[in-house]
Design a protein around this motif. Structure first.
Motif, PDB file in Angstrom:
ATOM      1  N   GLN A  83       0.767  -1.064   0.119  1.00 42.39           N
ATOM      2  CA  GLN A  83      -0.357  -0.046  -0.095  1.00 42.39           C
ATOM      3  C   GLN A  83       0.628   1.242  -0.463  1.00 42.39           C
ATOM      4  OE1 GLN A  83      -2.174  -0.488   3.279  1.00 42.39           O
ATOM      5  NE2 GLN A  83      -3.797  -1.337   1.866  1.00 42.39           N
ATOM      6  N   ALA A  84       2.102   1.182   0.615  1.00 34.68           N
ATOM      7  CA  ALA A  84       3.088   2.315   0.707  1.00 34.68           C
ATOM      8  C   ALA A  84       3.386   2.457  -0.792  1.00 34.68           C
ATOM      9  CB  ALA A  84       3.766   2.144   1.596  1.00 34.68           C
ATOM     10  N   LYS A  85       3.950   1.962  -0.682  1.00 39.58           N
ATOM     11  CA  LYS A  85       4.040   1.998  -2.522  1.00 39.58           C
ATOM     12  C   LYS A  85       3.366   2.485  -3.613  1.00 39.58           C
ATOM     13  CE  LYS A  85       7.831   1.741  -6.064  1.00 39.58           C
ATOM     14  NZ  LYS A  85       8.966   2.467  -5.252  1.00 39.58           N
ATOM     15  N   LEU A  86       2.442   1.690  -3.636  1.00 45.53           N
ATOM     16  CA  LEU A  86       1.337   2.630  -4.329  1.00 45.53           C
ATOM     17  C   LEU A  86       1.263   3.796  -3.674  1.00 45.53           C
ATOM     18  CD1 LEU A  86      -0.874   1.810  -6.945  1.00 45.53           C
ATOM     19  CD2 LEU A  86      -2.674   0.662  -5.540  1.00 45.53           C
ATOM     20  N   GLY A  87       1.113   4.177  -2.953  1.00 45.35           N
ATOM     21  CA  GLY A  87       0.725   5.389  -2.489  1.00 45.35           C
ATOM     22  C   GLY A  87       1.624   6.718  -2.878  1.00 45.35           C
ATOM     23  N   GLU A  88       2.673   6.492  -2.968  1.00 46.92           N
ATOM     24  CA  GLU A  88       3.536   6.559  -2.962  1.00 46.92           C
ATOM     25  C   GLU A  88       3.762   6.845  -4.187  1.00 46.92           C
ATOM     26  OE1 GLU A  88       8.612   6.005  -3.593  1.00 46.92           O
ATOM     27  OE2 GLU A  88       7.845   4.820  -1.992  1.00 46.92           O
ATOM     28  N   LEU A  89       3.662   5.957  -5.406  1.00 45.41           N
ATOM     29  CA  LEU A  89       3.685   5.917  -6.709  1.00 45.41           C
ATOM     30  C   LEU A  89       2.270   6.944  -7.227  1.00 45.41           C
ATOM     31  CD1 LEU A  89       3.880   2.101  -7.575  1.00 45.41           C
ATOM     32  CD2 LEU A  89       5.574   4.148  -8.096  1.00 45.41           C
ATOM     33  N   LEU A  90       1.368   6.736  -6.398  1.00 48.49           N
ATOM     34  CA  LEU A  90      -0.072   8.105  -7.458  1.00 48.49           C
ATOM     35  C   LEU A  90       0.337   9.614  -6.535  1.00 48.49           C
ATOM     36  CD1 LEU A  90      -2.619   4.905  -5.906  1.00 48.49           C
ATOM     37  CD2 LEU A  90      -1.966   5.891  -8.677  1.00 48.49           C
ATOM     38  N   ASN A  91       1.677   9.896  -5.491  1.00 47.70           N
ATOM     39  CA  ASN A  91       1.458  10.816  -4.967  1.00 47.70           C
ATOM     40  C   ASN A  91       0.167  11.249  -3.379  1.00 47.70           C
ATOM     41  OD1 ASN A  91       4.031  11.630  -6.515  1.00 47.70           O
ATOM     42  ND2 ASN A  91       2.559  11.497  -7.121  1.00 47.70           N
ATOM     43  N   VAL A  92      -0.495   9.292  -2.912  1.00 48.93           N
ATOM     44  CA  VAL A  92      -0.713   9.942  -1.689  1.00 48.93           C
ATOM     45  C   VAL A  92      -0.279   9.087  -1.077  1.00 48.93           C
ATOM     46  CG1 VAL A  92      -2.839   9.513  -3.843  1.00 48.93           C
ATOM     47  CG2 VAL A  92      -2.495   7.772  -2.574  1.00 48.93           C
ATOM     48  N   SER A  93      -1.295   9.097   0.911  1.00 46.47           N
ATOM     49  CA  SER A  93      -1.012   8.323   1.670  1.00 46.47           C
ATOM     50  C   SER A  93      -0.859   6.744   1.496  1.00 46.47           C
ATOM     51  CB  SER A  93      -0.933   9.009   2.751  1.00 46.47           C
ATOM     52  OG  SER A  93      -2.528   9.013   3.313  1.00 46.47           O
ATOM     53  N   GLN A  94      -0.180   6.346   1.870  1.00 51.78           N
ATOM     54  CA  GLN A  94      -0.388   4.590   2.315  1.00 51.78           C
ATOM     55  C   GLN A  94      -1.669   4.465   2.830  1.00 51.78           C
ATOM     56  OE1 GLN A  94      -0.389   3.229   5.549  1.00 51.78           O
ATOM     57  NE2 GLN A  94      -1.756   1.549   5.168  1.00 51.78           N
ATOM     58  N   ASP A  95      -1.772   5.097   3.637  1.00 46.75           N
ATOM     59  CA  ASP A  95      -3.756   5.713   4.806  1.00 46.75           C
ATOM     60  C   ASP A  95      -4.585   5.215   3.716  1.00 46.75           C
ATOM     61  OD1 ASP A  95      -2.977   5.068   7.323  1.00 46.75           O
ATOM     62  OD2 ASP A  95      -2.713   6.811   7.535  1.00 46.75           O
ATOM     63  N   THR A  96      -4.459   6.957   2.308  1.00 41.66           N
ATOM     64  CA  THR A  96      -5.279   7.098   1.109  1.00 41.66           C
ATOM     65  C   THR A  96      -5.635   5.209   0.745  1.00 41.66           C
ATOM     66  OG1 THR A  96      -4.209   9.564   1.578  1.00 41.66           O
ATOM     67  CG2 THR A  96      -6.493   7.743  -0.285  1.00 41.66           C
ATOM     68  N   VAL A  97      -4.773   5.027   0.513  1.00 39.35           N
ATOM     69  CA  VAL A  97      -5.014   3.540  -0.308  1.00 39.35           C
ATOM     70  C   VAL A  97      -5.592   2.835   0.639  1.00 39.35           C
ATOM     71  CG1 VAL A  97      -3.897   1.404  -1.083  1.00 39.35           C
ATOM     72  CG2 VAL A  97      -2.588   3.884  -1.437  1.00 39.35           C
ATOM     73  N   SER A  98      -5.322   2.495   1.897  1.00 44.44           N
ATOM     74  CA  SER A  98      -5.932   1.354   2.891  1.00 44.44           C
ATOM     75  C   SER A  98      -7.611   2.006   2.491  1.00 44.44           C
ATOM     76  CB  SER A  98      -5.374   1.839   4.423  1.00 44.44           C
ATOM     77  OG  SER A  98      -6.409   1.008   4.999  1.00 44.44           O
ATOM     78  N   VAL A  99      -7.561   3.141   2.995  1.00 45.28           N
ATOM     79  CA  VAL A  99      -9.535   3.669   2.704  1.00 45.28           C
ATOM     80  C   VAL A  99     -10.013   2.965   1.968  1.00 45.28           C
ATOM     81  CG1 VAL A  99     -10.693   5.820   2.671  1.00 45.28           C
ATOM     82  CG2 VAL A  99      -9.236   5.972   4.812  1.00 45.28           C
ATOM     83  N   TRP A 100      -9.270   2.961   0.410  1.00 42.08           N
ATOM     84  CA  TRP A 100      -9.584   2.984  -0.544  1.00 42.08           C
ATOM     85  C   TRP A 100     -10.183   1.490  -0.630  1.00 42.08           C
ATOM     86  CZ3 TRP A 100      -5.987   5.477  -4.174  1.00 42.08           C
ATOM     87  CH2 TRP A 100      -5.742   6.748  -4.389  1.00 42.08           C
ATOM     88  N   GLU A 101      -9.101   0.710  -0.541  1.00 41.69           N
ATOM     89  CA  GLU A 101      -9.297  -0.757  -0.337  1.00 41.69           C
ATOM     90  C   GLU A 101      -9.927  -1.617   0.937  1.00 41.69           C
ATOM     91  OE1 GLU A 101      -5.363  -2.842   0.072  1.00 41.69           O
ATOM     92  OE2 GLU A 101      -4.990  -1.747  -2.166  1.00 41.69           O
ATOM     93  N   ARG A 102     -10.389  -0.749   1.784  1.00 43.41           N
ATOM     94  CA  ARG A 102     -11.493  -1.283   2.590  1.00 43.41           C
ATOM     95  C   ARG A 102     -13.303  -0.413   2.315  1.00 43.41           C
ATOM     96  NH1 ARG A 102     -10.663   1.520   7.147  1.00 43.41           N
ATOM     97  NH2 ARG A 102      -9.026   2.746   6.679  1.00 43.41           N
ATOM     98  N   ALA A 103     -13.141   0.312   1.109  1.00 43.98           N
ATOM     99  CA  ALA A 103     -14.038   0.531   0.620  1.00 43.98           C
ATOM    100  C   ALA A 103     -14.137   1.841   1.275  1.00 43.98           C
ATOM    101  CB  ALA A 103     -15.109  -0.283   0.601  1.00 43.98           C
ATOM    102  N   LYS A 104     -14.202   3.061   2.592  1.00 42.90           N
ATOM    103  CA  LYS A 104     -14.544   4.139   3.108  1.00 42.90           C
ATOM    104  C   LYS A 104     -14.545   4.840   2.873  1.00 42.90           C
ATOM    105  CE  LYS A 104     -14.656   1.305   6.918  1.00 42.90           C
ATOM    106  NZ  LYS A 104     -15.905   0.654   7.186  1.00 42.90           N
ATOM    107  N   ALA A 105     -13.957   5.475   0.732  1.00 44.28           N
ATOM    108  CA  ALA A 105     -13.856   6.441   0.031  1.00 44.28           C
ATOM    109  C   ALA A 105     -13.853   5.613  -1.369  1.00 44.28           C
ATOM    110  CB  ALA A 105     -12.649   7.716   1.068  1.00 44.28           C
ATOM    111  N   ALA A 106     -13.603   6.134  -2.392  1.00 49.31           N
ATOM    112  CA  ALA A 106     -13.681   6.678  -3.630  1.00 49.31           C
ATOM    113  C   ALA A 106     -12.197   7.290  -3.643  1.00 49.31           C
ATOM    114  CB  ALA A 106     -14.312   5.729  -3.991  1.00 49.31           C
TER     115      ALA A 106
END
Length: 75
Positions: A26-49
């Motif tokens: 999640q951290a690496k994907l966040g880095e590649l997308l210029n978002v935080s690991q927490d943002t990726v986690s929120v997306w993967e838990r369907a809490k936001a899109a």
């Protein structure tokens, strides 16, 4: 099940699967997308899109179609 919940759930599951298949944390994907690991986690838990620009970037980085990610297609 409400359509919005279904769409978020499908997106979350497919994002996680695609991320793992690409070998990214999640951290690496966040880095590649210029978002935080927490943002990726929120997306993967369907809490936001992600917004449209973020969705485009996800598709580019993971080399996957938006239609698949949001549940419009099965491939």
């Amino acid at each position: 099940m409400k359509r919005e919940h279904f769409e978020k759930t499908v997106f979350a599951e497919r994002l996680k699967e695609a991320r793992k298949n690409a070998g990214f944390s999640q951290a690496k994907l966040g880095e590649l997308l210029n978002v935080s690991q927490d943002t990726v986690s929120v997306w993967e838990r369907a809490k936001a899109a992600p917004d449209a620009e973020q969705l485009f970037d996800i598709c580019r980085v993971l080399e996957i179609s938006a239609g698949y990610l949001i549940g419009l297609t099965d491939y």
